[in-house]
Structures are given as C-alpha cells and as structure tokens.
Design a protein around this motif. Sequence first.
Motif, PDB file in Angstrom:
ATOM      1  N   VAL A  40      75.588  36.040  -0.400  1.00  0.00           N
ATOM      2  CA  VAL A  40      75.141  37.429  -0.243  1.00  0.00           C
ATOM      3  C   VAL A  40      74.678  37.989  -1.582  1.00  0.00           C
ATOM      4  CG1 VAL A  40      75.913  39.788   0.271  1.00  0.00           C
ATOM      5  CG2 VAL A  40      76.523  37.903   1.807  1.00  0.00           C
ATOM      6  N   HIS A  41      75.414  37.696  -2.628  1.00  0.00           N
ATOM      7  CA  HIS A  41      75.049  38.165  -3.970  1.00  0.00           C
ATOM      8  C   HIS A  41      73.727  37.548  -4.422  1.00  0.00           C
ATOM      9  CE1 HIS A  41      75.467  39.419  -8.135  1.00  0.00           C
ATOM     10  NE2 HIS A  41      75.273  38.162  -8.502  1.00  0.00           N
ATOM     11  N   LEU A  42      73.570  36.244  -4.256  1.00  0.00           N
ATOM     12  CA  LEU A  42      72.333  35.572  -4.647  1.00  0.00           C
ATOM     13  C   LEU A  42      71.137  36.112  -3.873  1.00  0.00           C
ATOM     14  CD1 LEU A  42      73.291  31.777  -4.938  1.00  0.00           C
ATOM     15  CD2 LEU A  42      72.547  33.289  -6.779  1.00  0.00           C
ATOM     16  N   ALA A  43      71.315  36.275  -2.550  1.00  0.00           N
ATOM     17  CA  ALA A  43      70.220  36.734  -1.700  1.00  0.00           C
ATOM     18  C   ALA A  43      69.789  38.148  -2.080  1.00  0.00           C
ATOM     19  CB  ALA A  43      70.634  36.675  -0.234  1.00  0.00           C
ATOM     20  N   LEU A  44      70.745  39.022  -2.305  1.00  0.00           N
ATOM     21  CA  LEU A  44      70.409  40.402  -2.661  1.00  0.00           C
ATOM     22  C   LEU A  44      69.686  40.463  -4.005  1.00  0.00           C
ATOM     23  CD1 LEU A  44      70.647  43.408  -1.940  1.00  0.00           C
ATOM     24  CD2 LEU A  44      72.850  43.426  -3.124  1.00  0.00           C
ATOM     25  N   ARG A  45      70.152  39.698  -4.957  1.00  0.00           N
ATOM     26  CA  ARG A  45      69.537  39.700  -6.282  1.00  0.00           C
ATOM     27  C   ARG A  45      68.104  39.151  -6.248  1.00  0.00           C
ATOM     28  NH1 ARG A  45      72.614  36.468 -10.903  1.00  0.00           N
ATOM     29  NH2 ARG A  45      71.869  34.721  -9.638  1.00  0.00           N
ATOM     30  N   ALA A  46      67.872  38.129  -5.413  1.00  0.00           N
ATOM     31  CA  ALA A  46      66.553  37.481  -5.388  1.00  0.00           C
ATOM     32  C   ALA A  46      65.559  38.171  -4.475  1.00  0.00           C
ATOM     33  CB  ALA A  46      66.703  36.025  -4.963  1.00  0.00           C
ATOM     34  N   THR A  47      66.034  38.776  -3.384  1.00  0.00           N
ATOM     35  CA  THR A  47      65.125  39.298  -2.353  1.00  0.00           C
ATOM     36  C   THR A  47      65.213  40.800  -2.145  1.00  0.00           C
ATOM     37  OG1 THR A  47      66.684  39.066  -0.496  1.00  0.00           O
ATOM     38  CG2 THR A  47      65.425  37.105  -1.138  1.00  0.00           C
ATOM     39  N   GLY A  48      66.326  41.411  -2.581  1.00  0.00           N
ATOM     40  CA  GLY A  48      66.516  42.829  -2.313  1.00  0.00           C
ATOM     41  C   GLY A  48      66.976  43.127  -0.905  1.00  0.00           C
ATOM     42  N   VAL A  49      67.310  42.094  -0.147  1.00  0.00           N
ATOM     43  CA  VAL A  49      67.757  42.257   1.236  1.00  0.00           C
ATOM     44  C   VAL A  49      69.252  41.972   1.305  1.00  0.00           C
ATOM     45  CG1 VAL A  49      67.448  41.535   3.635  1.00  0.00           C
ATOM     46  CG2 VAL A  49      65.493  41.527   2.070  1.00  0.00           C
ATOM     47  N   MET A  67      63.834  30.314   5.118  1.00  0.00           N
ATOM     48  CA  MET A  67      62.468  30.511   4.625  1.00  0.00           C
ATOM     49  C   MET A  67      62.437  31.187   3.259  1.00  0.00           C
ATOM     50  SD  MET A  67      61.443  33.532   7.289  1.00  0.00           S
ATOM     51  CE  MET A  67      62.393  35.058   7.372  1.00  0.00           C
ATOM     52  N   ALA A  68      63.545  31.837   2.866  1.00  0.00           N
ATOM     53  CA  ALA A  68      63.620  32.526   1.571  1.00  0.00           C
ATOM     54  C   ALA A  68      64.354  31.714   0.517  1.00  0.00           C
ATOM     55  CB  ALA A  68      64.308  33.881   1.745  1.00  0.00           C
ATOM     56  N   TYR A  69      64.765  30.503   0.834  1.00  0.00           N
ATOM     57  CA  TYR A  69      65.550  29.708  -0.111  1.00  0.00           C
ATOM     58  C   TYR A  69      64.775  29.391  -1.390  1.00  0.00           C
ATOM     59  CZ  TYR A  69      69.322  28.771   3.255  1.00  0.00           C
ATOM     60  OH  TYR A  69      70.382  28.882   4.119  1.00  0.00           O
ATOM     61  N   GLY A  70      63.458  29.322  -1.303  1.00  0.00           N
ATOM     62  CA  GLY A  70      62.664  29.043  -2.494  1.00  0.00           C
ATOM     63  C   GLY A  70      62.857  30.094  -3.571  1.00  0.00           C
ATOM     64  N   GLU A  71      63.095  31.341  -3.167  1.00  0.00           N
ATOM     65  CA  GLU A  71      63.371  32.412  -4.132  1.00  0.00           C
ATOM     66  C   GLU A  71      64.861  32.527  -4.424  1.00  0.00           C
ATOM     67  OE1 GLU A  71      59.812  35.571  -3.937  1.00  0.00           O
ATOM     68  OE2 GLU A  71      61.372  35.935  -2.454  1.00  0.00           O
ATOM     69  N   ILE A  72      65.697  32.387  -3.396  1.00  0.00           N
ATOM     70  CA  ILE A  72      67.135  32.562  -3.582  1.00  0.00           C
ATOM     71  C   ILE A  72      67.710  31.501  -4.519  1.00  0.00           C
ATOM     72  CG2 ILE A  72      69.366  32.510  -2.400  1.00  0.00           C
ATOM     73  CD1 ILE A  72      67.965  33.707   0.055  1.00  0.00           C
ATOM     74  N   PHE A  73      67.237  30.265  -4.371  1.00  0.00           N
ATOM     75  CA  PHE A  73      67.761  29.163  -5.178  1.00  0.00           C
ATOM     76  C   PHE A  73      66.778  28.710  -6.248  1.00  0.00           C
ATOM     77  CE2 PHE A  73      69.969  28.808  -1.046  1.00  0.00           C
ATOM     78  CZ  PHE A  73      71.285  28.894  -1.491  1.00  0.00           C
ATOM     79  N   ALA A  74      65.913  29.626  -6.678  1.00  0.00           N
ATOM     80  CA  ALA A  74      64.864  29.282  -7.659  1.00  0.00           C
ATOM     81  C   ALA A  74      65.438  28.676  -8.933  1.00  0.00           C
ATOM     82  CB  ALA A  74      64.049  30.530  -7.988  1.00  0.00           C
ATOM     83  N   ARG A  75      66.585  29.158  -9.356  1.00  0.00           N
ATOM     84  CA  ARG A  75      67.198  28.660 -10.600  1.00  0.00           C
ATOM     85  C   ARG A  75      67.440  27.158 -10.546  1.00  0.00           C
ATOM     86  NH1 ARG A  75      73.461  30.154 -12.133  1.00  0.00           N
ATOM     87  NH2 ARG A  75      73.800  28.468 -13.635  1.00  0.00           N
ATOM     88  N   TRP A  76      67.823  26.636  -9.380  1.00  0.00           N
ATOM     89  CA  TRP A  76      68.148  25.222  -9.243  1.00  0.00           C
ATOM     90  C   TRP A  76      66.937  24.382  -8.814  1.00  0.00           C
ATOM     91  CZ3 TRP A  76      71.256  29.224  -7.585  1.00  0.00           C
ATOM     92  CH2 TRP A  76      72.489  29.358  -8.252  1.00  0.00           C
ATOM     93  N   LEU A  77      65.850  25.031  -8.475  1.00  0.00           N
ATOM     94  CA  LEU A  77      64.673  24.319  -7.983  1.00  0.00           C
ATOM     95  C   LEU A  77      63.592  24.124  -9.036  1.00  0.00           C
ATOM     96  CD1 LEU A  77      64.268  26.099  -4.504  1.00  0.00           C
ATOM     97  CD2 LEU A  77      65.176  23.804  -4.932  1.00  0.00           C
ATOM     98  N   ARG A  78      63.810  24.605 -10.236  1.00  0.00           N
ATOM     99  CA  ARG A  78      62.740  24.641 -11.244  1.00  0.00           C
ATOM    100  C   ARG A  78      62.121  23.283 -11.522  1.00  0.00           C
ATOM    101  NH1 ARG A  78      66.253  28.492 -15.265  1.00  0.00           N
ATOM    102  NH2 ARG A  78      65.902  30.481 -14.164  1.00  0.00           N
ATOM    103  N   ARG A  79      62.903  22.234 -11.498  1.00  0.00           N
ATOM    104  CA  ARG A  79      62.360  20.926 -11.873  1.00  0.00           C
ATOM    105  C   ARG A  79      61.828  20.135 -10.674  1.00  0.00           C
ATOM    106  NH1 ARG A  79      66.392  16.701 -11.678  1.00  0.00           N
ATOM    107  NH2 ARG A  79      68.406  17.477 -10.937  1.00  0.00           N
ATOM    108  N   PHE A  80      61.794  20.780  -9.491  1.00  0.00           N
ATOM    109  CA  PHE A  80      61.337  20.088  -8.290  1.00  0.00           C
ATOM    110  C   PHE A  80      59.988  20.619  -7.826  1.00  0.00           C
ATOM    111  CE2 PHE A  80      65.995  19.875  -8.162  1.00  0.00           C
ATOM    112  CZ  PHE A  80      66.175  18.503  -8.061  1.00  0.00           C
ATOM    113  N   HIS A  81      59.147  19.728  -7.329  1.00  0.00           N
ATOM    114  CA  HIS A  81      57.837  20.118  -6.802  1.00  0.00           C
ATOM    115  C   HIS A  81      57.935  20.665  -5.377  1.00  0.00           C
ATOM    116  CE1 HIS A  81      55.833  18.461 -10.262  1.00  0.00           C
ATOM    117  NE2 HIS A  81      56.343  17.266 -10.047  1.00  0.00           N
ATOM    118  N   PHE A  82      58.946  20.237  -4.627  1.00  0.00           N
ATOM    119  CA  PHE A  82      59.123  20.663  -3.243  1.00  0.00           C
ATOM    120  C   PHE A  82      60.578  21.042  -2.998  1.00  0.00           C
ATOM    121  CE2 PHE A  82      55.131  18.496  -2.829  1.00  0.00           C
ATOM    122  CZ  PHE A  82      54.487  19.110  -1.767  1.00  0.00           C
ATOM    123  N   TRP A  83      60.764  21.860  -1.997  1.00  0.00           N
ATOM    124  CA  TRP A  83      62.093  22.171  -1.503  1.00  0.00           C
ATOM    125  C   TRP A  83      61.989  22.266   0.014  1.00  0.00           C
ATOM    126  CZ3 TRP A  83      63.010  26.629   1.344  1.00  0.00           C
ATOM    127  CH2 TRP A  83      61.996  27.595   1.313  1.00  0.00           C
TER     128      TRP A  83
END
Length: 267
Positions: A40-49, A67-83
């Motif tokens: 809930v904390h991650l989602a609110l910080r990344a999406t405002g929802v 569908m919003a995981y690309g923004e919610i988990f952006a910190r851990w996805l930086r080195r990946f081309h796909f998620w």
Amino acid sequence: IFTDQPTEAWGESGCSPGHGTSCVAGTNVVLRPLNASSFVHLALRATGVDASAGVAGGGYKLCDWRMAYGEIFARWLRRFHFWGWVDLDLFIGRLPLFGFNDSTLSGVDSVGDKGWPSQGPLTLLRNAPAINRIWRDVPRVRERLERPGIQRMNEWDFGRALLEAPEMRQRVVPWPMHLWTHARHGPEDVLWIAGRVLHLPSCGEAAHFHFSNWKDVVAASAASVAVVAPLDVVGGLGVHTEVGWSIGPGGLRPLAALSASARARLD
C-alpha cells in the motif's frame, strides 16, 4: 519474488542473498519480503492511488494492480528491459520457442496472446516510462483501483489501452500459444515434461498450460505423485530422467502411468 509468505514456503537454496533477501530454487531467483501495508505504501508513493481498501478485501485484488507494477516496482526494475506478471496456476513450457526471446522482443513492447497485448496468466511489457504509464489511460482507473472488489482491469481494460496507445509496438499472434482447462482435455492429453508443455492428441507443443479450473485437484494430487519419470517414458525426448506429469481433470499423474498409446505419441 515479492512475498508475504515465509521463506520455508518457497524452499531454500545454497546461494548467498543480500541484506533483507533470501534465495530460492536457484541463484537467479531472490525472495524479498513484502506485506500488504508495505505494498500500500509503495503503490501510494508511486501512483498516488490508495490501495488500502482494495488490498484489505483480499490478495486477488492485486490482479487489478498488475498493470501498474512497472511504476510501483521501478526501483527494482531499472536493470531490466522487460517486466511482467505470471499466474501461479501455470505450467511453463519453452517460452523462447514462442517469441519470448531477444530477437523477437527487440521489436515489440508487449507480449500477450492471440492478438491481445495483455493476458491474465502471462504478460510481458517493455520497461520504458511511456509504456509503464499506459495503465493511467484506463477509464476511471483511480476509482476502480480503490474499490475492494476485483475489476479485472489487467486483461480487457488494460489490453484495450495498450491497443490504443500510439507508441506501442504490438506483437500480433494469430493463434493461441497456450492451453487451458478445456472440457475436451482427457487425463493423458497434456503433459509437462523436460521443461515442455506437450499436447499429445495433436503431437504439438504450447508455451504454457493454465490449469485454472483444476487448481484443487492438481494441488491435492501433487504431493502424492512421483515426479521422476523412468528412462523408457522420456527416451523419445532425448533425456534420461526428467521431472514431469500428465495433467488432466483428475489432477496430476506420474508419467509411468501413461497408457501404451500415450507413450507411442510421446515417442
């Protein structure tokens, strides 16, 4: 894997994880603890929802948030081309054979199935800011994400938003890549063996098998089924001993129990 389950629920391996993580099944799979309040904390910080009301209604609501995981988990996805996402009630086959490979993915931004850019069981999306924000184009998305009940947005509504996004490069697949729990499947029609999903009646192969309607019987039979097949069963696939099952409406069965006709098709 972000999970609220204890490490022992996944199994452990001999790798050396970093701080706050555990390894499971191999050195390339890492467990990270994440409970509902942290999400809930991650989602609110990344999406405002605010996800609190929805998540309180049960874990199934997280399907809407995929569908919003690309923004919610952006910190851990930086080195990946796909998620992407994958359901737990899947037997995964040889995905590279069906376009989940470097050469095919280099020219597309999403991989779904049968002409639709997102699927509930398995979807892959390019990790790019413009792609990761497309979920925001889903009609009334904030209102629907904050509802307790599942809205099934990650398939139809999100898929439509992907189709309408001008920046998206779609991969058009004119036929289904996967199998599912159709009533026509008998107890020896579908096998998972040597990392492949095989359909014996057609002597064909699928990217994955979604056993959504057979979850209970598969779970009930899994613990009692021997997973190592004898040599003569899998010799036709060029392997000596392999993990595998037949998967049917009655659950999992050992490969040693295959009929003579099924063995003939397998060979």
